[in-house]
Design a protein around this motif. Structure first.
Motif, PDB file in Angstrom:
ATOM      1  N   ASP A  82       0.841  -1.324  -0.050  1.00  0.00           N
ATOM      2  CA  ASP A  82       0.002   0.074   0.108  1.00  0.00           C
ATOM      3  C   ASP A  82       0.847   1.364   0.048  1.00  0.00           C
ATOM      4  O   ASP A  82       0.561   2.096  -0.681  1.00  0.00           O
ATOM      5  CB  ASP A  82      -0.971   0.026   1.287  1.00  0.00           C
ATOM      6  CG  ASP A  82      -2.067  -1.181   1.052  1.00  0.00           C
ATOM      7  OD1 ASP A  82      -2.137  -1.511   0.040  1.00  0.00           O
ATOM      8  OD2 ASP A  82      -2.517  -1.478   2.027  1.00  0.00           O
ATOM      9  N   ALA A  83       1.981   1.313   0.698  1.00  0.00           N
ATOM     10  CA  ALA A  83       2.780   2.394   0.907  1.00  0.00           C
ATOM     11  C   ALA A  83       3.679   2.458  -0.440  1.00  0.00           C
ATOM     12  O   ALA A  83       3.848   3.578  -1.032  1.00  0.00           O
ATOM     13  CB  ALA A  83       3.851   2.256   1.887  1.00  0.00           C
ATOM     14  N   LEU A  84       3.888   1.325  -1.150  1.00  0.00           N
ATOM     15  CA  LEU A  84       4.409   1.673  -2.412  1.00  0.00           C
ATOM     16  C   LEU A  84       3.512   2.011  -3.478  1.00  0.00           C
ATOM     17  O   LEU A  84       3.987   2.992  -4.273  1.00  0.00           O
ATOM     18  CB  LEU A  84       5.215   0.107  -2.885  1.00  0.00           C
ATOM     19  CG  LEU A  84       5.632   0.013  -4.337  1.00  0.00           C
ATOM     20  CD1 LEU A  84       7.041   1.053  -4.516  1.00  0.00           C
ATOM     21  CD2 LEU A  84       5.919  -1.300  -4.695  1.00  0.00           C
ATOM     22  N   ALA A  85       2.269   1.721  -3.579  1.00  0.00           N
ATOM     23  CA  ALA A  85       1.314   1.987  -4.537  1.00  0.00           C
ATOM     24  C   ALA A  85       1.129   3.619  -4.125  1.00  0.00           C
ATOM     25  O   ALA A  85       0.980   4.410  -5.176  1.00  0.00           O
ATOM     26  CB  ALA A  85       0.017   1.253  -4.257  1.00  0.00           C
TER      27      ALA A  85
ATOM     28  N   ASP B 277       2.089  14.409  -9.313  1.00  0.00           N
ATOM     29  CA  ASP B 277       3.028  15.718  -9.142  1.00  0.00           C
ATOM     30  C   ASP B 277       3.139  16.086 -10.670  1.00  0.00           C
ATOM     31  O   ASP B 277       3.364  17.304 -10.858  1.00  0.00           O
ATOM     32  CB  ASP B 277       4.300  15.733  -8.552  1.00  0.00           C
ATOM     33  CG  ASP B 277       4.044  15.377  -6.930  1.00  0.00           C
ATOM     34  OD1 ASP B 277       2.867  15.631  -6.448  1.00  0.00           O
ATOM     35  OD2 ASP B 277       4.847  14.859  -6.023  1.00  0.00           O
ATOM     36  N   ALA B 278       3.267  15.047 -11.654  1.00  0.00           N
ATOM     37  CA  ALA B 278       3.321  15.526 -12.968  1.00  0.00           C
ATOM     38  C   ALA B 278       2.039  15.407 -13.761  1.00  0.00           C
ATOM     39  O   ALA B 278       2.003  15.590 -14.898  1.00  0.00           O
ATOM     40  CB  ALA B 278       4.205  14.352 -13.568  1.00  0.00           C
ATOM     41  N   GLY B 279       0.945  15.618 -12.865  1.00  0.00           N
ATOM     42  CA  GLY B 279      -0.225  15.827 -13.708  1.00  0.00           C
ATOM     43  C   GLY B 279      -0.972  14.487 -14.403  1.00  0.00           C
ATOM     44  O   GLY B 279      -2.037  14.737 -15.084  1.00  0.00           O
ATOM     45  N   VAL B 280      -0.515  13.278 -13.922  1.00  0.00           N
ATOM     46  CA  VAL B 280      -1.017  12.060 -14.451  1.00  0.00           C
ATOM     47  C   VAL B 280      -2.193  11.721 -13.316  1.00  0.00           C
ATOM     48  O   VAL B 280      -1.514  11.313 -12.347  1.00  0.00           O
ATOM     49  CB  VAL B 280       0.268  11.104 -14.530  1.00  0.00           C
ATOM     50  CG1 VAL B 280      -0.558   9.640 -14.983  1.00  0.00           C
ATOM     51  CG2 VAL B 280       1.144  11.692 -15.695  1.00  0.00           C
ATOM     52  N   ARG B 281      -3.169  11.167 -13.909  1.00  0.00           N
ATOM     53  CA  ARG B 281      -4.234  10.607 -12.918  1.00  0.00           C
ATOM     54  C   ARG B 281      -4.055   8.928 -13.048  1.00  0.00           C
ATOM     55  O   ARG B 281      -4.117   8.475 -14.232  1.00  0.00           O
ATOM     56  CB  ARG B 281      -5.444  11.008 -13.285  1.00  0.00           C
ATOM     57  CG  ARG B 281      -5.738  12.723 -13.262  1.00  0.00           C
ATOM     58  CD  ARG B 281      -7.350  12.959 -13.603  1.00  0.00           C
ATOM     59  NE  ARG B 281      -8.200  12.326 -12.656  1.00  0.00           N
ATOM     60  CZ  ARG B 281      -9.161  11.355 -13.270  1.00  0.00           C
ATOM     61  NH1 ARG B 281      -9.046  10.999 -14.501  1.00  0.00           N
ATOM     62  NH2 ARG B 281     -10.027  10.793 -12.578  1.00  0.00           N
ATOM     63  N   SER B 282      -3.790   8.350 -11.937  1.00  0.00           N
ATOM     64  CA  SER B 282      -3.314   7.023 -12.201  1.00  0.00           C
ATOM     65  C   SER B 282      -4.325   6.474 -10.846  1.00  0.00           C
ATOM     66  O   SER B 282      -4.634   6.845  -9.840  1.00  0.00           O
ATOM     67  CB  SER B 282      -1.747   6.982 -12.247  1.00  0.00           C
ATOM     68  OG  SER B 282      -1.432   7.003 -10.744  1.00  0.00           O
ATOM     69  N   SER B 283      -4.126   4.891 -11.230  1.00  0.00           N
ATOM     70  CA  SER B 283      -4.673   3.930 -10.550  1.00  0.00           C
ATOM     71  C   SER B 283      -3.506   2.962 -10.004  1.00  0.00           C
ATOM     72  O   SER B 283      -2.940   2.520 -11.236  1.00  0.00           O
ATOM     73  CB  SER B 283      -5.940   3.177 -10.741  1.00  0.00           C
ATOM     74  OG  SER B 283      -6.326   2.339 -10.053  1.00  0.00           O
ATOM     75  N   VAL B 284      -3.218   2.860  -8.821  1.00  0.00           N
ATOM     76  CA  VAL B 284      -1.930   1.902  -8.786  1.00  0.00           C
ATOM     77  C   VAL B 284      -2.399   0.621  -8.100  1.00  0.00           C
ATOM     78  O   VAL B 284      -2.842   0.803  -6.937  1.00  0.00           O
ATOM     79  CB  VAL B 284      -0.741   2.677  -8.172  1.00  0.00           C
ATOM     80  CG1 VAL B 284       0.500   1.594  -8.173  1.00  0.00           C
ATOM     81  CG2 VAL B 284      -0.071   4.019  -8.754  1.00  0.00           C
ATOM     82  N   ILE B 285      -2.298  -0.326  -8.566  1.00  0.00           N
ATOM     83  CA  ILE B 285      -2.761  -1.844  -7.818  1.00  0.00           C
ATOM     84  C   ILE B 285      -1.783  -2.705  -7.473  1.00  0.00           C
ATOM     85  O   ILE B 285      -0.783  -3.054  -8.235  1.00  0.00           O
ATOM     86  CB  ILE B 285      -3.556  -2.441  -8.948  1.00  0.00           C
ATOM     87  CG1 ILE B 285      -4.804  -1.430  -9.461  1.00  0.00           C
ATOM     88  CG2 ILE B 285      -4.340  -3.475  -8.354  1.00  0.00           C
ATOM     89  CD1 ILE B 285      -5.851  -0.962  -8.449  1.00  0.00           C
ATOM     90  N   TRP B 286      -1.752  -3.060  -6.519  1.00  0.00           N
ATOM     91  CA  TRP B 286      -0.754  -3.731  -5.687  1.00  0.00           C
ATOM     92  C   TRP B 286      -1.424  -5.132  -5.332  1.00  0.00           C
ATOM     93  O   TRP B 286      -2.717  -5.270  -4.779  1.00  0.00           O
ATOM     94  CB  TRP B 286      -0.444  -3.331  -4.194  1.00  0.00           C
ATOM     95  CG  TRP B 286       0.369  -4.506  -3.308  1.00  0.00           C
ATOM     96  CD1 TRP B 286      -0.082  -5.154  -2.325  1.00  0.00           C
ATOM     97  CD2 TRP B 286       1.829  -4.868  -3.460  1.00  0.00           C
ATOM     98  NE1 TRP B 286       0.886  -5.834  -2.002  1.00  0.00           N
ATOM     99  CE2 TRP B 286       1.986  -5.780  -2.580  1.00  0.00           C
ATOM    100  CE3 TRP B 286       2.946  -4.493  -4.330  1.00  0.00           C
ATOM    101  CZ2 TRP B 286       3.207  -6.506  -2.281  1.00  0.00           C
ATOM    102  CZ3 TRP B 286       3.985  -5.119  -4.112  1.00  0.00           C
ATOM    103  CH2 TRP B 286       4.178  -6.045  -3.393  1.00  0.00           C
ATOM    104  N   SER B 287      -0.839  -6.190  -5.690  1.00  0.00           N
ATOM    105  CA  SER B 287      -1.201  -7.707  -5.357  1.00  0.00           C
ATOM    106  C   SER B 287       0.040  -8.728  -5.436  1.00  0.00           C
ATOM    107  O   SER B 287       1.264  -8.286  -5.774  1.00  0.00           O
ATOM    108  CB  SER B 287      -2.255  -8.082  -6.651  1.00  0.00           C
ATOM    109  OG  SER B 287      -1.695  -8.239  -7.760  1.00  0.00           O
ATOM    110  N   ILE B 288      -0.350  -9.728  -5.039  1.00  0.00           N
ATOM    111  CA  ILE B 288       0.666 -10.796  -4.917  1.00  0.00           C
ATOM    112  C   ILE B 288       0.459 -12.118  -5.492  1.00  0.00           C
ATOM    113  O   ILE B 288      -0.736 -12.780  -5.596  1.00  0.00           O
ATOM    114  CB  ILE B 288       0.888 -11.163  -3.353  1.00  0.00           C
ATOM    115  CG1 ILE B 288       1.422 -10.041  -2.443  1.00  0.00           C
ATOM    116  CG2 ILE B 288       1.947 -12.278  -3.257  1.00  0.00           C
ATOM    117  CD1 ILE B 288       1.370 -10.060  -1.237  1.00  0.00           C
TER     118      ILE B 288
END
Length: 280
Positions: free
Chosen positions: A139-142, A151-162
């Motif tokens: 979660d912290a990495l995501a 910060d660069a104006g990019v709207r992202s979704s960052v998904i973490w799984s194993i």
């Protein structure tokens, strides 16, 4: 007209490629249910199109009507064996990256430690994927990746799984609107299917956005305990407990793993499905 939209993840949800055993008749019963004319079937997976087709062949799965692939960044309509990419979905999510391509985003993240780009075939136009140690605080990495891109104006979704079988963390950087839940909502709205006639089944961290979205969602019994608890906790906090079902086994004597869990959840949310399975 679609009367029930069944959406399911593949690996370790419908496909029995986890450590836990599969109930012998579960996939046959799943096949029986989704072949009914009132049911529309959509696979929702991190796999690309060719890995989706490979899984369908290898595990003798029913051919779906739609496939949401690459963790929600692609949607295909399958008609008489032909796969047709849904351009309207690609156009809808493209604006989130503010004109940047995948390589440019990778350059923005190059100094973040502990992440390694996945193979080229696991990337696509709207999906930037990394490996990371499984024991990291995902979660912290995501959050760190998300904030760097914001910060660069990019709207992202960052998904973490194993990936349980390989014991490796997976990080998927997507346009903000390209998660599995957004793709499912896009599909159901264009098929004019109500929330109460849509169900989703999953097992892993990258399914949590759907499992906790308020759509009717099933966690199969073989899911990791931390995924089950995260889904239970998040839906409780949002007052959405009635939208989540955690399979525990018992339907037709099955164990609730994989396809058995999907069927158990469908019967929970759609009681008439009992008769579709010829359950006394």
């Amino acid at each position: 007209m679609t009367e029930l939209l069944v959406c399911t993840d593949l690996d370790r949800t419908l496909i029995p490629n986890g450590h836990q055993p599969e109930s012998p008749d579960a996939r046959d019963l799943f096949w029986r249910l989704v072949q009914r004319p009132e049911v529309t079937l959509a696979y929702v997976s991190g796999r690309d199109r060719y890995l989706l087709e490979s899984a369908i062949d290898e595990f003798a799965l029913p051919t779906p009507d739609f496939a949401i692939g690459d963790v929600g960044t692609t949607i295909y309509r399958i008609d008489e064996g032909e796969w047709h990419a849904w351009r309207a979905w690609s156009d809808e999510i493209a604006t989130d990256w503010a004109g940047n391509d995948r390589a440019t985003l990778a350059g923005m993240l190059r100094d973040i430690p502990d992440i390694e780009l996945q193979e080229p075939e696991k990337q696509n136009t709207h999906k930037l994927s990394y490996y990371a140690p499984a024991d990291l605080d995902g979660d912290a990495l995501a959050e760190r990746i998300h904030d760097r891109l914001a910060d660069a104006g990019v709207r992202s979704s960052v998904i973490w799984s194993i990936d349980e079988m390989r014991d490796v963390g997976l990080v998927d950087v997507l346009p903000a609107g390209a998660t599995k839940v957004h793709a499912i909502r896009f599909l159901k709205e264009r098929l004019h299917v109500a929330d109460g006639r849509t169900v989703f089944a999953g097992d892993s961290g990258n399914d949590l956005p759907v499992l906790t979205s308020g759509l009717q969602a099933i966690v199969v019994a073989n899911a990791r305990d931390e995924v089950k608890q995260a889904a239970i906790r998040a839906t409780a906090e949002r007052g959405l407990e009635n939208c989540l079902y955690v399979a525990r086994g018992g339907l037709l004597g099955m164990n609730g793993n994989y396809a058995a869990g999907i069927l158990e959840g469908i019967v929970h949310f759609i009681p008439e499905a009992r008769s579709w399975l010829d359950i006394a």
